[in-house]
Design an enzyme around this catalytic site. Sequence first.
Site: not given
Length: 581
Positions: A243-244, A281
């Site tokens: 997950l950015d 992240e």
Amino acid sequence: MQFEVWAPQAGRVTLQCDGVTRTLARDPEREGWWRGEADARDGSRYGFSLDDGPVLPDPRSRRQPDGPDGPSAVVDHEAYAWRAEWDGRPLPGAVLYELHVGTYTREGTFDAAAERLEHLAGLGVTHVQLMPVCPFPGRHGWGYEGVSPWAVHEPYGGPEALKRFVDRAHGLGLGVVLDVVHNHLGPSGNHLPRFGPYFTDTHHTPWGAAVNLDAPGSDEVRAYLVESALAWLRDYRIDGLRLDAVHALADTRAHHFLEELSAAVDALAADTGRPLFLIAESDRNDPRDITPRAAGGHGLHAQWNDDFHHALHTALTGESQGYYADFARAPFAALAKTLRGGFFHDGTYSTFRGRRHGRPLDRTRVAGHRLLGYSQTHDQVGNRARGDRLAALVSPGLLACAAALTLTAPFTPMLFMGEEWAAGTPWQFFTDHTDAELAEAVRDGRRREFAAHGWAEEDVPDPQDPATRDRSCLDWSEPEREPHARVLAWYRQLVALRHAQPDLTDPDLADTRVVHDEERRWLAFRRGDVLVAVNLGGEPVPIALGVPHARVLAAWEPVDVPGTDGVLRLPGESAVVLLQE
């Protein structure tokens, strides 16, 4: 076939499918939804018109054959005949490998990348982590400016090619992790605001208006993102999601979006019988992200640990610009702290931020595998002005030290593509924007950003120049010749050791004991019966390990095993892994 779309502000919605126009009806059971039937098959082109406006692609499009602005296409996920029998591969004990489809090979496609997966199986990695693959304008880019978060970038090969890639990976015993971006969509080709309140000005993000997770209409937006995530895991048999920048998910609701997402993924894992996981992240250093939901956390399964990278990078290179300043004052002490406790910033003052940052991990409750450790990532390489890898900054001996620390630390290790053979190619920031004004804005912004950090304008590659992407493609002739072959053999040896020695995957963070010498530039730590020592200095050093009998498991340079005095004599710029007997 049933078509449906959420368009709460529209007064009239029509569907155009294969050249035939149909008026949709309001769904009496779901506020803001429209639905209708139409003849369609796999590959049928369609789109929606709101209040007799232009035909727009489906927000939940599974395929955009002509790019983000073209019509959507129907995808029959049941049509693909999966070949590999696959029960999944869990995160504990994993070794991840971050891969960008567009530069992993010169061809830049899923099929070409799949032809190189045997290399990764031979290296010993367990999971391939793909950088984002959602559609974006043009052919080449990092993928973080994607739109249509249910679809696959057509120049990579589209949905069918992604399935072939996953199938091939699973056939080789490799899991697949996909990087997804929920915190923003690209500025070009993003039609969501026309359909409904997908974004809100309630919060500000680096990309403008925030994705609407807590304002009016946010129930449907959250469902949109959760169902997109589940679709990757279900329809493409992906094993986990990265997950950015979850710190940019602005959500003030009592039930946080990440908690909702993790619950949905855990439920799907129970239904499918496959281990599925989420890796965040995060710039928060907040243990709540990886704390179980039952204990009041968000329930994510792991997160990137930039603190380990920053401490290691400053110890290796001496760089102190930007966020490295917090680590550069005493890099070996910083590295030792991360090895023992996960976070360096655990409530300590950050000069880079001008405030205290982070919160301590409870080492008795957080397993080491919930933190990812790495010496290089797409961010840490590609967000340098020239995209220079660690191999361009330090000697092969120091690269060997970085690999030893990354692959024996208590964290889940992650490698960046090409790192395993000290790739001589850079990995630079490249774009292929079809909007000329946007392309110029990105080009100028990039140069201004790095000029502020001391780089000359001519040293910053033009992201729009096709040569920038071409320079970033891996050179697959390198692993067969020196000095790359020696580095590759070292990585293979270390990965094999990680799988063979149970102490190296022990989840107990509190069991890591570390000693170091800031002035003489060495560090050693012990995990069970395994001892690891690195000497980043140029001269040999004696290291008092207190272990009279130890066997060398791996050494970058020849070393004398500790004698009865328990002292290891380690050459300069070298690393060794020992087993106490």
